[in-house]
Write a protein that holds these residues in place. Sequence first.
Motif, short mmCIF file in Angstrom:
data_model
loop_
_atom_site.label_atom_id
_atom_site.label_comp_id
_atom_site.label_asym_id
_atom_site.label_seq_id
_atom_site.Cartn_x
_atom_site.Cartn_y
_atom_site.Cartn_z
N ARG A 1 -4.48 0.50 -1.61
CA ARG A 1 -4.28 -0.71 -0.79
C ARG A 1 -4.55 -1.95 -1.63
O ARG A 1 -5.66 -2.12 -2.16
CB ARG A 1 -5.20 -0.68 0.43
CG ARG A 1 -5.04 0.56 1.30
CD ARG A 1 -6.08 0.62 2.39
NE ARG A 1 -5.96 -0.52 3.30
CZ ARG A 1 -6.87 -0.83 4.23
NH1 ARG A 1 -7.97 -0.10 4.33
NH2 ARG A 1 -6.68 -1.86 5.02
N THR B 1 -9.90 0.74 -3.67
CA THR B 1 -9.00 1.88 -3.47
C THR B 1 -8.06 2.09 -4.65
O THR B 1 -7.26 3.03 -4.63
CB THR B 1 -8.16 1.70 -2.20
OG1 THR B 1 -7.25 0.59 -2.37
CG2 THR B 1 -9.04 1.44 -0.99
N SER C 1 -5.06 -4.83 -0.70
CA SER C 1 -6.06 -5.69 -0.06
C SER C 1 -7.49 -5.21 -0.31
O SER C 1 -8.45 -5.91 0.04
CB SER C 1 -5.81 -5.75 1.45
OG SER C 1 -5.90 -4.45 2.02
N ASP C 2 -7.64 -4.04 -0.91
CA ASP C 2 -8.96 -3.46 -1.15
C ASP C 2 -8.99 -2.89 -2.57
O ASP C 2 -8.51 -1.78 -2.82
CB ASP C 2 -9.26 -2.37 -0.13
CG ASP C 2 -10.66 -1.79 -0.27
OD1 ASP C 2 -11.39 -2.21 -1.19
OD2 ASP C 2 -11.02 -0.91 0.54
N LYS C 3 -9.57 -3.65 -3.51
CA LYS C 3 -9.57 -3.24 -4.91
C LYS C 3 -10.29 -1.92 -5.15
O LYS C 3 -10.01 -1.21 -6.12
CB LYS C 3 -10.18 -4.34 -5.78
CG LYS C 3 -9.31 -5.58 -5.91
CD LYS C 3 -9.90 -6.57 -6.90
CE LYS C 3 -8.96 -7.76 -7.08
NZ LYS C 3 -9.51 -8.75 -8.06
N THR D 1 -6.12 1.96 8.44
CA THR D 1 -5.45 2.08 7.14
C THR D 1 -4.19 1.24 7.06
O THR D 1 -3.37 1.42 6.16
CB THR D 1 -5.11 3.56 6.84
OG1 THR D 1 -4.29 4.07 7.89
CG2 THR D 1 -6.36 4.39 6.73
N GLN E 1 0.84 -1.19 0.00
CA GLN E 1 0.00 0.00 0.00
C GLN E 1 0.88 1.25 0.00
O GLN E 1 2.00 1.24 0.50
CB GLN E 1 -0.99 0.01 1.16
CG GLN E 1 -0.43 -0.30 2.53
CD GLN E 1 -1.55 -0.59 3.52
OE1 GLN E 1 -2.49 -1.36 3.24
NE2 GLN E 1 -1.48 0.02 4.69
#
Length: 281
Positions: free
Chosen positions: A104, A110, A106-108, A155, A76
Amino acid sequence: MIRFKYTITLLLSSAILLICSCKKSEDVTPNFNESNLAPFSVEFDNIIGDRTLTLNNTATPYTNAAGEKFTVSMLQYFISNIKVATADGKEYTVKQDSSYFLIRSSDKATRFAKVRVPEGDYTRLTFTLGVDSLRSTMGIDKRTGVLDPSADHDTGGMYWGWNSGYIFFRFEGNSSVISDDVNGDPTGKKQFKYHIGGFGGYSAPTINNIKIINIDLTTAGIAKVRKDRQSNVHLFVDAMKVFNGPNSFSIAAHPNVMFSDYSVSVAKNLTAMFRHDHTEN
């Protein structure tokens, strides 16, 4: 015969006018007025070499230039201060309060940095990898959203409380090449950690790892920003460049790099990560 020639001439004239009219509607000179803003986004598509980045992929680990196999558990980074420019050099800077994003892996959701810029045709994109020194030293009330230190646990830990500064780029994973005595992880994992930050300090010169990224859009497609559609610049972000960039290094030699002199060498590699793949207009 004369009537036929006249008809042909009329048709040709109409066609020329139609072509000119279409061209006029397509070529838009930016009017840098806040009332003329249109949607624009930058997509950060994380990859490793020629493969899609997959977290904790133990079945098929990645291999760097040193021949070391590794997996990735976290990637990230902060993107800020987005600017666009036309072929003739006219530049628009997105309002700073709307120009901070935490990408990030881990979070598409974003992966898109969505902003608004004036309608126009843009041939260059510029942004900062990290958080600029001005914002880093502002009061907490000016550091909201992804920059809010009090929400850092949400975050993924992108703020050094002990150093009062942001981690610009955080990259973690595991590799069997790491010596057992490097970090003494109680779970037995052999973890590498690259936490790159440093904005130059307050008064005395210190480490400055802020990087300005310039993307030429002319080869893979300029951004034609219009109010009636979404223009999206699609970038590939190759995390393999962390190891294989201009200052290549092995995981075994440098498994953990944080606020140290060597972070400057790693930070120089980060500028090579961003590649423009295409633009969707």
